[in-house]
Design an enzyme around this catalytic site. Structure first.
Site, PDB file in Angstrom:
ATOM      1  CB  THR A 148      -0.882  -0.031   1.328  1.00 42.42           C
ATOM      2  OG1 THR A 148      -1.728   1.314   1.120  1.00 42.42           O
ATOM      3  CG2 THR A 148      -0.261  -0.168   2.523  1.00 42.42           C
ATOM      4  NE  ARG A 149       0.973   3.858  -5.465  1.00 42.37           N
ATOM      5  CZ  ARG A 149       0.130   5.087  -6.096  1.00 42.37           C
ATOM      6  NH1 ARG A 149       0.499   6.347  -5.896  1.00 42.37           N
ATOM      7  NH2 ARG A 149      -0.367   4.828  -7.292  1.00 42.37           N
ATOM      8  CG  HIS A 193      -9.721   5.062   3.740  1.00 39.40           C
ATOM      9  ND1 HIS A 193     -10.087   5.993   4.411  1.00 39.40           N
ATOM     10  CD2 HIS A 193      -8.969   5.484   2.776  1.00 39.40           C
ATOM     11  CE1 HIS A 193      -9.318   7.104   4.129  1.00 39.40           C
ATOM     12  NE2 HIS A 193      -8.652   6.811   3.011  1.00 39.40           N
ATOM     13  CG  HIS A 216      -7.525   0.272   2.005  1.00 40.57           C
ATOM     14  ND1 HIS A 216      -7.769   1.653   2.177  1.00 40.57           N
ATOM     15  CD2 HIS A 216      -7.025   0.312   0.542  1.00 40.57           C
ATOM     16  CE1 HIS A 216      -7.544   1.947   1.260  1.00 40.57           C
ATOM     17  NE2 HIS A 216      -7.231   1.481   0.160  1.00 40.57           N
ATOM     18  NE  ARG A 245     -12.168  -1.289  -9.381  1.00 39.51           N
ATOM     19  CZ  ARG A 245     -13.156  -0.999  -9.952  1.00 39.51           C
ATOM     20  NH1 ARG A 245     -13.971  -1.834 -10.727  1.00 39.51           N
ATOM     21  NH2 ARG A 245     -13.616   0.283  -9.973  1.00 39.51           N
TER      22      ARG A 245
END
Lengths: 397, 140
Positions: A193-194, A198, A201, A287
């Site tokens: 992740t960057r 939320h 996720h 996505r």
């Protein structure tokens, strides 16, 4: 038993402590090449084995094979070039010469025995690896800043734990492998992740956790483009949510020191292969993973995995849709699991979330947990760099 | 895993240790290894000559065995699709850097298994200690 490293063996070309001092001492009198931020990240990850089976910056056979065919010249699948660019002011080096690798401050981070200096067609590299030559694409802009000459050869790297960012979260592949074994995990899913975390996720991670032994939260902390949310803020969000919402025995968080290349599908494969080296058997692909702007199709980063033999990959991609809270379902869902119209879904566009956070308005708890929203609001109130804190776009990037 | 013949040039009786060391390295990784010492062919009931030795190597390798041999007639090592052939000299194997690179190449080519351990047991102890200090693992 954990998955085998890519290419079969974990490369270890990293030195620390007395060994590192000896390495640096042995470079007296050697000329030096300067690393930019991305190359510095890459050197670290070649040295610690995250980029196994690579043992150095690529020479032309690997470079062309990867750009054209997505395989190293020796056979293993590999999707992106890992190269060292010759820069203005660098000495003209020749094959066989040992050089020090230094950062822009002149600190030594390793060495390389030059094997080849070669010219590369950077427009061709951009087209084939990034799918565009548009200078507005950050990866293309990066390539356009280079000289067009690459220097390849095996490297050794130096690790200095005391000066690293996030020192309590820095685990090399062999360290994560020891950790997973000590916890009795055979199957581990990695989440790249960057973005801050939320509910969407969290939902995806927990869906994945249902089918494996453990979750490796692996936030990228290498170089990102201006405007991406700072790693310090993202890490604070994760520390906060891990306290109360995840079983501590089934999650480990460590930082992923790679630089973002924004190469979409090819970078999704790259991210997966590197996580395999960390000992992960599964990898979450959201996505538009590693996407930027509208350069890649929504599902390109998921579909690319279908073009490889699963044995070549050696890590299982877990493909997820955007998740949202559905008021009718009364829970988190995706288009795969929810039967209701979007009017029942709590889903906010990144732009709207950014505006809410800047104005001190708490996003709905179905979108972001309040503990996280408070950290993001505080960051959004900072003057520079954090203005986009809270984007909900691009989960799993 | 595809079979393999490693043909070692110039290894006389004094070079037998080189064959054994290479064999131990590969069998330690879980590979099925046959090291052809001087009288191996006679022990198989065949006449001792380099042609017969090569044929015996090829037969074993075509069933997935890693055969390490010296003193063979290369014309008896028609690999076809059945197995791979790698040639190396005794002198090259005595050079540790070359030897490691040769083994690594076999490994990357999928001809021998990777090492059984990714971390040495002594290093693993240090890592476990560090993981406890960092809070990843509970203290014993």
């Amino acid at each position: 038993m954990l998955v085998a490293p890519h290419g079969g063996r974990l490369v270890d070309r990293q030195f620390e402590g007395l060994e590192a001092e000896e390495l640096i001492g042995g470079l007296r009198g050697c000329r030096s090449l300067t690393l930019n931020a991305r190359e510095r990240n890459d050197l670290e990850m070649i040295g610690n084995g995250a980029m196994s089976p690579m043992e150095g910056f690529m020479c032309s056979p690997d470079y062309h094979s990867v750009v054209d065919l997505m395989h190293l010249a020796s056979g293993p699948l590999w999707s992106l070039p890992v190269v060292l660019s010759a820069k203005d002011g660098d000495p003209e080096v020749s094959p066989g010469e040992k050089v020090a690798l230094v950062d822009t401050s002149g600190d030594i981070w390793g060495d390389m025995v030059v094997e080849e200096v070669f010219h590369a067609d950077l427009d061709m590299e951009a087209e084939k690896t990034l799918g565009t030559q548009d200078p507005a694409h950050p990866g293309v802009a990066y390539l356009r800043s280079l000289s067009g000459h690459y220097i390849g050869g095996p490297v050794r790297s130096v690790r200095r734990r005391r000066t690293e960012s996030f020192p309590n979260y820095r685990l090399d592949p062999k360290e994560t492998r020891v950790l997973f074994r000590a916890r009795g995990w055979n199957s581990v899913v990695a989440f790249q992740t960057r973005n801050p975390i939320h509910r969407a996720h969290e939902y995806i991670q927990k869906c994945a956790m249902e089918i494996v032994d453990g979750l490796l939260l692996h936030p990228l902390v290498g170089e990102t483009q201006e405007g991406d949310i700072p790693a310090e803020v993202r890490m604070r969000c994760y520390e906060e949510i891990l306290k109360d919402y995840y079983p501590s025995t089934r999650v480990a968080m460590s930082v992923f020191p790679a630089a973002m290349r924004y190469a979409g599908p090819r970078e999704a494969v790259f991210h997966a292969l590197l996580r395999k080296n960390y000992g992960c058997s599964h990898f979450i692909v959201g996505r538009d993973h590693a996407g930027v702007g509208s350069y890649y199709g929504t599902y390109d980063a998921q579909m690319i995995f279908d073009s490889f033999d699963p044995d070549q990959l050696g890590i299982v991609p877990l493909k997820f849709e955007h998740a949202f809270y559905c008021r009718k379902c009364d829970g988190m869902a995706t288009s795969k699991t929810c039967a209701h119209d979007s009017e029942h879904h709590v889903f906010l566009a990144g732009k709207k979330v950014r505006a809410m956070l800047r104005e001190g308005v708490m996003p709905p708890p179905e979108f972001t947990r309040p503990e996280i929203a408070r950290i993001l609001m505080e960051a959004a109130a900072q003057p520079a760099g954090n203005s986009n804190a809270g984007t909900g776009e691009g989960e799993g990037r | 895993m595809k079979g393999l013949v490693i043909w070692i040039r110039t290894a006389g009786d004094s070079g037998e240790a080189v064959l054994d060391e290479l064999g131990a390295e590969i069998s330690g990784r879980g590979g099925r290894v046959e090291v052809f010492h001087g009288h191996a062919v006679e022990n198989l009931g065949m006449e001792e000559n380099s042609r017969a030795k090569a044929v015996a190597c090829a037969m074993l390798a075509s069933h997935g065995v890693v055969v390490i041999a010296s003193g063979v007639d290369p014309s008896g090592l028609e690999t076809g699709e059945r197995f791979a052939l790698r040639e190396v000299s005794e002198q090259q194997l005595l050079d540790i850097t070359y030897r490691n690179s040769f083994i690594r190449d076999l490994e990357l080519s999928g001809l021998i298994p990777p090492p059984a351990l990714d971390v040495h047991p002594d290093e693993e102890k240090e890592i476990l200690k560090r993981l406890r200090e960092m809070g990843y693992l509970d203290e014993d």
